[in-house]
Design a protein around this motif. Structure first.
Motif, PDB file in Angstrom:
ATOM      1  N   PHE B 169       0.859  -1.183   0.000  1.00  0.00           N
ATOM      2  CA  PHE B 169       0.000   0.000   0.000  1.00  0.00           C
ATOM      3  C   PHE B 169       0.891   1.227   0.000  1.00  0.00           C
ATOM      4  O   PHE B 169       1.993   1.213   0.557  1.00  0.00           O
ATOM      5  CB  PHE B 169      -0.877   0.007   1.257  1.00  0.00           C
ATOM      6  N   SER B 170       0.400   2.288  -0.628  1.00  0.00           N
ATOM      7  CA  SER B 170       1.252   3.475  -0.720  1.00  0.00           C
ATOM      8  C   SER B 170       0.394   4.724  -0.614  1.00  0.00           C
ATOM      9  O   SER B 170      -0.704   4.673  -0.056  1.00  0.00           O
ATOM     10  CB  SER B 170       2.029   3.421  -2.036  1.00  0.00           C
ATOM     11  N   LYS B 171       0.897   5.822  -1.169  1.00  0.00           N
ATOM     12  CA  LYS B 171       0.182   7.092  -0.990  1.00  0.00           C
ATOM     13  C   LYS B 171      -0.703   7.362  -2.207  1.00  0.00           C
ATOM     14  O   LYS B 171      -0.189   7.529  -3.321  1.00  0.00           O
ATOM     15  CB  LYS B 171       1.188   8.223  -0.815  1.00  0.00           C
ATOM     16  N   PRO B 172      -2.037   7.441  -2.026  1.00  0.00           N
ATOM     17  CA  PRO B 172      -2.921   7.691  -3.184  1.00  0.00           C
ATOM     18  C   PRO B 172      -2.620   9.041  -3.824  1.00  0.00           C
ATOM     19  O   PRO B 172      -2.267   9.991  -3.132  1.00  0.00           O
ATOM     20  CB  PRO B 172      -4.324   7.681  -2.574  1.00  0.00           C
ATOM     21  N   GLN B 173      -2.768   9.102  -5.139  1.00  0.00           N
ATOM     22  CA  GLN B 173      -2.497  10.333  -5.870  1.00  0.00           C
ATOM     23  C   GLN B 173      -3.824  11.085  -6.059  1.00  0.00           C
ATOM     24  O   GLN B 173      -4.752  10.546  -6.623  1.00  0.00           O
ATOM     25  CB  GLN B 173      -1.885  10.014  -7.241  1.00  0.00           C
ATOM     26  N   GLY B 174      -3.887  12.278  -5.559  1.00  0.00           N
ATOM     27  CA  GLY B 174      -5.123  13.068  -5.708  1.00  0.00           C
ATOM     28  C   GLY B 174      -5.809  13.279  -4.378  1.00  0.00           C
ATOM     29  O   GLY B 174      -5.952  12.340  -3.582  1.00  0.00           O
ATOM     30  N   LYS B 179      -9.145  11.507   0.424  1.00  0.00           N
ATOM     31  CA  LYS B 179     -10.199  11.688   1.443  1.00  0.00           C
ATOM     32  C   LYS B 179     -11.146  10.493   1.461  1.00  0.00           C
ATOM     33  O   LYS B 179     -11.498   9.991   2.533  1.00  0.00           O
ATOM     34  CB  LYS B 179     -10.964  12.985   1.168  1.00  0.00           C
ATOM     35  N   GLY B 180     -11.552  10.067   0.270  1.00  0.00           N
ATOM     36  CA  GLY B 180     -12.436   8.904   0.167  1.00  0.00           C
ATOM     37  C   GLY B 180     -11.765   7.667   0.740  1.00  0.00           C
ATOM     38  O   GLY B 180     -12.386   6.864   1.441  1.00  0.00           O
ATOM     39  N   TYR B 181     -10.476   7.528   0.456  1.00  0.00           N
ATOM     40  CA  TYR B 181      -9.709   6.374   0.912  1.00  0.00           C
ATOM     41  C   TYR B 181      -9.590   6.375   2.438  1.00  0.00           C
ATOM     42  O   TYR B 181      -9.710   5.328   3.079  1.00  0.00           O
ATOM     43  CB  TYR B 181      -8.335   6.439   0.250  1.00  0.00           C
ATOM     44  N   ASP B 182      -9.392   7.565   3.014  1.00  0.00           N
ATOM     45  CA  ASP B 182      -9.307   7.682   4.479  1.00  0.00           C
ATOM     46  C   ASP B 182     -10.620   7.248   5.123  1.00  0.00           C
ATOM     47  O   ASP B 182     -10.634   6.496   6.102  1.00  0.00           O
ATOM     48  CB  ASP B 182      -9.003   9.135   4.883  1.00  0.00           C
ATOM     49  N   THR B 183     -11.711   7.748   4.562  1.00  0.00           N
ATOM     50  CA  THR B 183     -13.025   7.383   5.107  1.00  0.00           C
ATOM     51  C   THR B 183     -13.216   5.873   5.055  1.00  0.00           C
ATOM     52  O   THR B 183     -13.642   5.247   6.026  1.00  0.00           O
ATOM     53  CB  THR B 183     -14.147   8.076   4.284  1.00  0.00           C
ATOM     54  N   TYR B 184     -12.867   5.302   3.893  1.00  0.00           N
ATOM     55  CA  TYR B 184     -13.019   3.857   3.714  1.00  0.00           C
ATOM     56  C   TYR B 184     -12.140   3.098   4.722  1.00  0.00           C
ATOM     57  O   TYR B 184     -12.600   2.164   5.385  1.00  0.00           O
ATOM     58  CB  TYR B 184     -12.626   3.493   2.272  1.00  0.00           C
ATOM     59  N   SER B 185     -10.876   3.537   4.842  1.00  0.00           N
ATOM     60  CA  SER B 185      -9.921   2.805   5.691  1.00  0.00           C
ATOM     61  C   SER B 185     -10.303   2.844   7.161  1.00  0.00           C
ATOM     62  O   SER B 185     -10.195   1.831   7.860  1.00  0.00           O
ATOM     63  CB  SER B 185      -8.514   3.393   5.557  1.00  0.00           C
ATOM     64  N   THR B 237      -4.039   1.490  -9.133  1.00  0.00           N
ATOM     65  CA  THR B 237      -5.265   2.077  -8.575  1.00  0.00           C
ATOM     66  C   THR B 237      -4.958   3.453  -7.977  1.00  0.00           C
ATOM     67  O   THR B 237      -5.188   3.714  -6.797  1.00  0.00           O
ATOM     68  CB  THR B 237      -5.918   1.134  -7.526  1.00  0.00           C
ATOM     69  N   GLN B 238      -4.407   4.292  -8.801  1.00  0.00           N
ATOM     70  CA  GLN B 238      -4.108   5.690  -8.428  1.00  0.00           C
ATOM     71  C   GLN B 238      -3.189   5.806  -7.207  1.00  0.00           C
ATOM     72  O   GLN B 238      -3.319   6.733  -6.414  1.00  0.00           O
ATOM     73  CB  GLN B 238      -5.412   6.458  -8.154  1.00  0.00           C
ATOM     74  N   GLY B 239      -2.293   4.859  -7.046  1.00  0.00           N
ATOM     75  CA  GLY B 239      -1.312   4.973  -5.965  1.00  0.00           C
ATOM     76  C   GLY B 239      -1.759   4.378  -4.644  1.00  0.00           C
ATOM     77  O   GLY B 239      -1.010   4.433  -3.669  1.00  0.00           O
TER      78      GLY B 239
END
Lengths: 210, 249
Positions: B169-174, B179-185, B237-239
């Motif tokens: 896993f790494s740092k999403p781009q964008g 923000k969406g990824y944080d909410t999901y995680s 998947t966008q980072g």
């Protein structure tokens, strides 16, 4: 330096090749003697290089290589694809001369021979999809079509030869050309003999008589 | 910033000697439901990520592959197919429960020959120098206590011309995706963990450990520092996930 090819494209290509090879019963044995050697393929105009790695499992593709390949083949995409066609094919003859090989040319030749020797038997797989009767019918049509295509090509080739040789007379028939070249050879020999004789006579004329 | 006696365990700082025990606790807890949870959490996309990592390894027939932190054996199975009967794959994990689940699963799938199993710590690899053609660690590096030491160990066992593959896993781009990824995680993942594996804490650790893991460029620099060359990474998947590759020459 070319960029590595997209991993997804390589994956798709390898799967397509594997599918085609799986229709050939003995393909792993054919590639096995070339195991451990790598041929790079670089299509002109496309900024990537693809590495073909034959082995005892068939052929695997790689998008990057740590070392140097044993051979590198360059050419237009069409020329590279045409190389895979059977050697007797008209397209193969025309395009084969347009590829460039660096490194171990014998390896490339051996790899192409393996590809040409593959006899893809698509009927068992097709019969699973369409049934035996339909596959047999389709196979008959295809064989007829192939025979018709071959005859058409041969007729076209013969008609074109005759038209160029006898109608518009821009190409000399092979027999006439051979006869003409024989006469040229004979004339050249005679000229050389005559020149040698003249040399001898001149040498004799310069020698003082005792 | 951690001092030299402590390290991260998610967002917590813990003594270095404790981390592997805590990680072991997490994986002991999730081993049984690990594959189901992977599919649920990633909606099956983890299979594509693993395929991509396999492709980037350029593993070939007859090669030797070390699958570190291999868990339930997803990568080992893919590598085994690729290296064929003439190759060899070592599936390793520090966690006995995960390794056991992986071995059972591969044997159930009929993969018996060509795979060896080793319960080992990625920081101390019990293999000779210059031994493997490919070393892969998929979704495991972030759980390693001393990542630099592990990278150096991988470099040591890799033969010249071989490559290391790090899928992580790494740092999403964008901004929006982040923000969406944080909410999901931090909200959906622990809930899924609670519902399926009856363990919300382990999946909260997963989200936290991902945030604490080095980003793409930092990990690339760490690989260079460990002695790898021609290092590069591919964002997937966008980072959200990245595959890092480095060679040893």
């Amino acid at each position: 330096m070319p960029q590595p090819c997209s991993p997804l494209l390589v994956e798709l290509l390898e799967r397509a090749i594997s599918q085609a090879l799986s229709l050939t019963p003995d393909y792993p044995q054919k590639f096995a003697p070339l195991a451990g050697r790598v041929v790079a393929v670089q299509p002109d105009g496309l900024d990537f290089c693809l590495y073909l790695c034959p082995g005892d499992q068939g052929i695997q593709l790689a998008e990057d290589l740590a070392g140097a390949p044993q051979a590198k083949v360059q050419g237009s995409p069409l020329a590279l694809l045409a190389c895979l066609l059977p050697e007797s094919s008209l397209f193969s003859d025309v395009f084969r001369r347009q590829i460039r090989i660096e490194g171990d040319a014998l390896l490339v030749d051996e790899l192409l021979k393996v590809f040409h020797s593959l006899n893809v038997d698509w009927q068992p797989r097709l019969s699973r999809l369409l049934g035996q009767a339909a596959t047999s019918q389709l196979s008959g049509w295809l064989q007829d079509g192939r025979r018709w295509q071959l005859e058409l090509l041969q007729n076209f080739q013969r008609d074109l030869e005759e038209y160029l040789q006898y109608e518009v007379e821009v190409v000399v028939p092979p027999a006439d050309a051979d006869s003409f070249l024989d006469r040229v050879d004979y004339l050249r020999n005679r000229v050389e003999q005559l020149a040698a004789r003249i040399d001898r006579l001149e040498a004799a004329g310069k020698t003082p008589v005792r | 910033m951690t001092n030299s006696d402590t390290t991260h365990f998610g967002y917590r700082d813990v003594p270095r000697g404790e981390k592997h025990k805590l990680v072991r606790g997490v994986f002991d807890s999730v081993a049984g439901k690990y594959d189901v949870m992977n599919d649920l959490m990633s909606l099956g996309v983890h299979r594509l990520w693993k395929q991509m990592a396999l492709r980037l390894s350029n593993a070939r027939a007859g090669q030797r592959v070390l699958d570190l932190a291999g868990g339930t054996g997803d990568m080992s199975r893919l590598f085994r197919e690729r290296v064929g009967d003439s190759g060899r794959v070592v599936l390793s994990d520090i966690n006995a429960a995960m390794l056991s689940a992986g071995r059972d699963r591969l044997i159930d799938e009929g993969l018996v020959s060509g795979i060896d199993y080793a319960q080992i710590n990625a920081e101390q690899l019990p293999f000779p120098d210059n031994y493997f053609d490919v070393v892969c660690i998929a979704f495991g590096l972030r759980n390693v206590t001393d990542k630099d030491k592990a990278l150096e160990a991988m470099q040591r066992v890799l033969r010249p011309g071989g490559c290391v593959i790090i899928l992580e896993f790494s740092k999403p781009q964008g901004e929006l995706l982040s923000k969406g990824y944080d909410t999901y995680s931090f909200h959906v993942l622990p809930l899924l963990g609670k519902l399926v594996a009856n363990d919300a804490e382990s999946y909260r650790y997963l989200a936290e450990s991902i945030r604490m893991h080095p980003d793409q460029e930092t990990l690339k620099q760490m690989m260079l520092d460990a002695g790898f060359e021609r290092c590069s990474y591919h964002n997937l998947t966008q980072g959200i996930v990245a595959v890092h590759r480095g060679y040893k020459f």
